[in-house]
Design a protein around this motif. Structure first.
Motif, PDB file in Angstrom:
ATOM      1  N   GLU A 248       0.826  -1.210   0.000  1.00 54.94           N
ATOM      2  CA  GLU A 248       0.000   0.000   0.000  1.00 54.94           C
ATOM      3  C   GLU A 248       0.857   1.255   0.000  1.00 54.94           C
ATOM      4  N   GLN A 249       1.968   1.225   0.734  1.00 57.73           N
ATOM      5  CA  GLN A 249       2.873   2.365   0.698  1.00 57.73           C
ATOM      6  C   GLN A 249       3.338   2.639  -0.725  1.00 57.73           C
ATOM      7  N   LEU A 250       3.752   1.587  -1.411  1.00 57.84           N
ATOM      8  CA  LEU A 250       4.282   1.742  -2.767  1.00 57.84           C
ATOM      9  C   LEU A 250       3.197   2.123  -3.769  1.00 57.84           C
ATOM     10  N   ASN A 251       2.018   1.550  -3.622  1.00 54.96           N
ATOM     11  CA  ASN A 251       0.952   1.791  -4.596  1.00 54.96           C
ATOM     12  C   ASN A 251       0.221   3.110  -4.385  1.00 54.96           C
ATOM     13  N   TYR A 252       0.137   3.545  -3.120  1.00 55.30           N
ATOM     14  CA  TYR A 252      -0.675   4.723  -2.816  1.00 55.30           C
ATOM     15  C   TYR A 252       0.119   5.833  -2.116  1.00 55.30           C
ATOM     16  N   ASN A 253       0.575   5.557  -0.906  1.00 53.91           N
ATOM     17  CA  ASN A 253       1.171   6.609  -0.079  1.00 53.91           C
ATOM     18  C   ASN A 253       2.368   7.276  -0.736  1.00 53.91           C
ATOM     19  N   LEU A 254       3.212   6.489  -1.393  1.00 53.40           N
ATOM     20  CA  LEU A 254       4.458   6.996  -1.967  1.00 53.40           C
ATOM     21  C   LEU A 254       4.438   7.033  -3.494  1.00 53.40           C
ATOM     22  N   ASN A 255       3.274   6.845  -4.079  1.00 52.51           N
ATOM     23  CA  ASN A 255       3.138   6.837  -5.533  1.00 52.51           C
ATOM     24  C   ASN A 255       2.788   8.239  -6.015  1.00 52.51           C
ATOM     25  N   LYS A 256       3.732   8.904  -6.653  1.00 55.71           N
ATOM     26  CA  LYS A 256       3.541  10.298  -7.065  1.00 55.71           C
ATOM     27  C   LYS A 256       2.462  10.442  -8.135  1.00 55.71           C
ATOM     28  N   ASP A 257       2.129   9.379  -8.831  1.00 58.37           N
ATOM     29  CA  ASP A 257       1.133   9.438  -9.895  1.00 58.37           C
ATOM     30  C   ASP A 257      -0.288   9.141  -9.413  1.00 58.37           C
ATOM     31  N   PHE A 258      -0.428   8.766  -8.153  1.00 56.33           N
ATOM     32  CA  PHE A 258      -1.740   8.395  -7.621  1.00 56.33           C
ATOM     33  C   PHE A 258      -2.491   9.644  -7.141  1.00 56.33           C
ATOM     34  N   ASN A 259      -3.799   9.667  -7.375  1.00 60.02           N
ATOM     35  CA  ASN A 259      -4.636  10.779  -6.908  1.00 60.02           C
ATOM     36  C   ASN A 259      -5.873  10.214  -6.237  1.00 60.02           C
ATOM     37  N   GLY A 260      -5.794  10.018  -4.935  1.00 60.03           N
ATOM     38  CA  GLY A 260      -6.908   9.436  -4.208  1.00 60.03           C
ATOM     39  C   GLY A 260      -8.091  10.365  -4.056  1.00 60.03           C
ATOM     40  N   ARG A 261      -7.867  11.654  -4.241  1.00 65.07           N
ATOM     41  CA  ARG A 261      -8.936  12.638  -4.024  1.00 65.07           C
ATOM     42  C   ARG A 261      -9.840  12.805  -5.237  1.00 65.07           C
ATOM     43  N   GLU A 262      -9.434  12.245  -6.339  1.00 62.69           N
ATOM     44  CA  GLU A 262     -10.133  12.476  -7.596  1.00 62.69           C
ATOM     45  C   GLU A 262     -11.614  12.139  -7.511  1.00 62.69           C
ATOM     46  N   ILE A 263     -11.955  11.077  -6.785  1.00 63.00           N
ATOM     47  CA  ILE A 263     -13.355  10.647  -6.730  1.00 63.00           C
ATOM     48  C   ILE A 263     -14.195  11.501  -5.783  1.00 63.00           C
ATOM     49  N   VAL A 264     -13.540  12.350  -4.967  1.00 64.66           N
ATOM     50  CA  VAL A 264     -14.289  13.210  -4.044  1.00 64.66           C
ATOM     51  C   VAL A 264     -14.884  14.392  -4.797  1.00 64.66           C
ATOM     52  N   GLY A 265     -14.103  14.969  -5.710  1.00 61.71           N
ATOM     53  CA  GLY A 265     -14.632  15.996  -6.583  1.00 61.71           C
ATOM     54  C   GLY A 265     -14.367  17.424  -6.173  1.00 61.71           C
ATOM     55  N   ASP A 266     -13.712  17.655  -5.033  1.00 60.35           N
ATOM     56  CA  ASP A 266     -13.418  19.023  -4.598  1.00 60.35           C
ATOM     57  C   ASP A 266     -11.955  19.349  -4.873  1.00 60.35           C
ATOM     58  N   ASP A 267     -11.586  20.598  -4.651  1.00 61.04           N
ATOM     59  CA  ASP A 267     -10.184  21.005  -4.638  1.00 61.04           C
ATOM     60  C   ASP A 267      -9.773  21.100  -3.176  1.00 61.04           C
ATOM     61  N   PRO A 268      -9.008  20.124  -2.673  1.00 64.34           N
ATOM     62  CA  PRO A 268      -8.689  20.108  -1.236  1.00 64.34           C
ATOM     63  C   PRO A 268      -7.769  21.242  -0.801  1.00 64.34           C
ATOM     64  N   TYR A 269      -7.240  21.987  -1.755  1.00 70.70           N
ATOM     65  CA  TYR A 269      -6.385  23.120  -1.416  1.00 70.70           C
ATOM     66  C   TYR A 269      -7.118  24.456  -1.596  1.00 70.70           C
ATOM     67  N   ASP A 270      -8.433  24.384  -1.764  1.00 68.76           N
ATOM     68  CA  ASP A 270      -9.271  25.581  -1.865  1.00 68.76           C
ATOM     69  C   ASP A 270     -10.232  25.587  -0.676  1.00 68.76           C
ATOM     70  N   TRP A 271     -10.006  26.485   0.263  1.00 74.12           N
ATOM     71  CA  TRP A 271     -10.816  26.532   1.486  1.00 74.12           C
ATOM     72  C   TRP A 271     -12.287  26.790   1.168  1.00 74.12           C
TER      73      TRP A 271
END
Length: 543
Positions: A248-271
């Protein structure tokens, strides 16, 4: 979310085999000098293992929080006032047999009508809120920053160096675990064939008269494993868990190409992007167990004949799903804190943390907001075995900036204890720091609730923090006139002072007294805290 996997124990165990083939003068606990308590030399019983955090150092020689003593001698049958405790974490199994009676319900909201009935800004938030949507796996924050190019060049260079190092380490650990697992499986098969049975004991292995080099090696491997776990199937299961963890570390936590937030639909860096999440804070998969375990430490239904007892006896757990399998987002944590405050929580437990926080000010402002509203925030110190006072070891969030003065008086940061009193009292993984860690509490191998009506042991400062949150809830329940600042001071001042030096970070060459590695120099004690709280509540003691 900082998780622990005991990779060093198993990998080091196999390495040889693989390679060669202040209380104001108030007298509380009746011990003049706690350091005269004898060191417990016998192994904990099964009952003690499942309950050690509630035991008493003076009578049991186990460094628990004297919770049982507090109930037996002070609380007795007094329920007190119900206290809402927000668990800002992964999702919680709201139907767990040991939690279903202590889950908070928003009675102003009508379930399932897709309407914000109470006008609090959240639709169908019956038992809390889910800021993660249907996501679960996530990158670490610094990996996200690299993916999105967030930060100055110095920060990004530091992040890249960290990623290169940690990715290589995760790959190596995964390979080692796979080698070890295969070695154990081979040894297990050979010994089963030799003994002519499908299960065997430690004594069976010890009694083998090996006539071949292969059997001798298998015997040695299994003997080593019996020193770690009671059965070989348990070893195989833990090794499998380790492989999954590093995968899981390799596939998700440390994978620079992974975007887990994509399915949420918001911009997590926009308050200001607030239209996301939903009112279902249940865990999404069985492995999403962290929040359930934390909730049980605080409030598992007491004395119902099931599983475990929570520290607090009259609480309602508000589930706020905001911590994924990876690093949490600053926006989710800040909004989660504000949600808890606005919906009646008096205590918020935060068993999470990270080394990079690009929008830390959002969380700082939320903590200040909680302080203004009289809400206590209990936070885990983290599991890197590091000195948090060293600027190279940041752990967010905290209640000060760059080791400066505290900007809020409602935060308790908690380090973890082992059940072994003496020099090994502080858990080897626990972070510490005179400025950044306030107090220590039981954290290693804590038995608590897991999804699907299960119970498991888990270690970490993630387990120490809810122990303290439970004590805080007890104080608010029994003495509701106390402020968050007063409860913080009571917990810090009423603990047991341990003067003996403890080993730091598992390094025998590094040791210090608790007063040198924490603000209070103490371990939390519920019995003492209740005594002190009664005096503060009555105006007989000023803090």
């Amino acid at each position: 979310m900082t998780r622990i996997f005991p990779k060093s124990l198993l990998i080091l165990s196999f390495s040889i085999l693989i390679s060669c083939g202040g209380s104001g003068g108030l007298i509380l606990t009746p011990v003049e000098n706690i350091d005269t308590v004898p060191i417990k030399v016998s192994e904990l019983t099964e009952k003690e293992k499942k309950h050690w955090g509630h035991l008493d150092l003076a009578t049991d020689t186990i460094p628990g929080m004297s919770v049982d003593k507090a109930y037996d001698e002070i609380i007795k049958n007094k329920k007190g006032t119900k206290v809402i405790v927000a668990v800002l974490d992964s999702g919680i199994d709201l139907d767990h047999e040991d939690l279903d009676g202590v889950i908070w319900t928003n009675t102003d909201e009508i379930p399932g009508n897709n309407i914000d009935d109470d006008n609090n800004g959240y639709v169908d938030d019956i038992h809390g809120y889910n800021f993660l949507g249907e996501s679960y796996n996530e990158q670490l924050e610094y990996v996200r920053m690299l993916r999105l190019n967030i930060g100055d060049q110095a920060t990004l260079s530091k992040a890249q160096a960290k990623l290169d190092s940690e990715y290589a380490e995760a790959q190596q650990n995964k390979q080692q675990y796979e080698q070890i697992l295969q070695a154990v499986k081979n040894a297990d098969s050979e010994v089963k064939a030799h003994l002519g049975k499908d299960s065997y004991t430690k004594e069976d292995v010890a009694g083998i008269k090996a006539t071949t080099e292969s059997l001798q090696r298998s015997q040695a491997i299994l003997a080593q494993m019996f020193s770690i776990k009671e059965t070989i199937p348990e070893v195989i299961e833990e090794l499998g868990d380790g492989i999954n963890y590093f995968t899981e570390q390799l596939n998700y936590n440390l994978n620079k190409d992974f975007n887990g937030r994509e399915i949420v639909g918001d911009d997590p860096y926009d308050w200001n992007d607030t239209d996301y999440g939903n009112g279902n804070p249940n865990n999404r998969v069985d492995d999403e167990s962290h929040g359930t375990h934390v909730a049980g430490i605080i409030a598992a239904e007491r004395n119902n004949g099931k599983g475990a007892n929570g520290v607090a006896n009259n609480v309602a757990i508000m589930s706020i799903r905001a911590v994924p399998n990876g690093d949490e987002y600053d926006k989710d944590i800040a909004r989660g804190i504000r949600y808890a405050v606005d919906n009646g929580a008096r205590v918020i437990n935060g068993s999470f943390g990270k080394a990079f926080s690009p929008n830390a000010e959002w969380v700082y402002d939320a903590i200040k907001y909680a302080a203004e509203k009289g809400v206590l925030f209990v936070h885990a110190a983290g599991n890197d075995g590091a000195d948090l006072d060293d600027p190279s070891n940041p752990n967010f969030p905290n209640d000060q900036i760059n080791n400066g003065p505290e900007f809020a008086d409602n935060v308790i940061t908690v380090g973890a204890l082992d059940p072994k009193y003496g020099s090994e009292l502080v858990a080897s993984y626990s972070n510490y720091g005179k400025i950044n860690v306030d107090v220590f509490a039981p954290g290693t191998d804590i038995y608590s609730t897991f999804p699907n009506n299960k119970y498991e042991f888990s270690p970490g400062t993630s387990m120490a923090a809810p122990a303290v949150a439970g004590v805080a809830a007890l104080l608010f329940s029994q003495y509701p006139n106390l402020t968050a600042s007063q409860v913080k001071k009571i917990i810090l001042n009423s603990g047991l002072s341990i003067k003996t030096k403890v080993i730091l970070g598992g390094d025998n060459s590094k040791s210090a007294s608790l007063s040198e590695i924490s603000t209070s120099g103490k371990i939390v004690n519920a019995y003492n805290a209740l005594i002190m709280a009664s005096k503060v509540s009555a105006g007989q003691l000023q803090l």
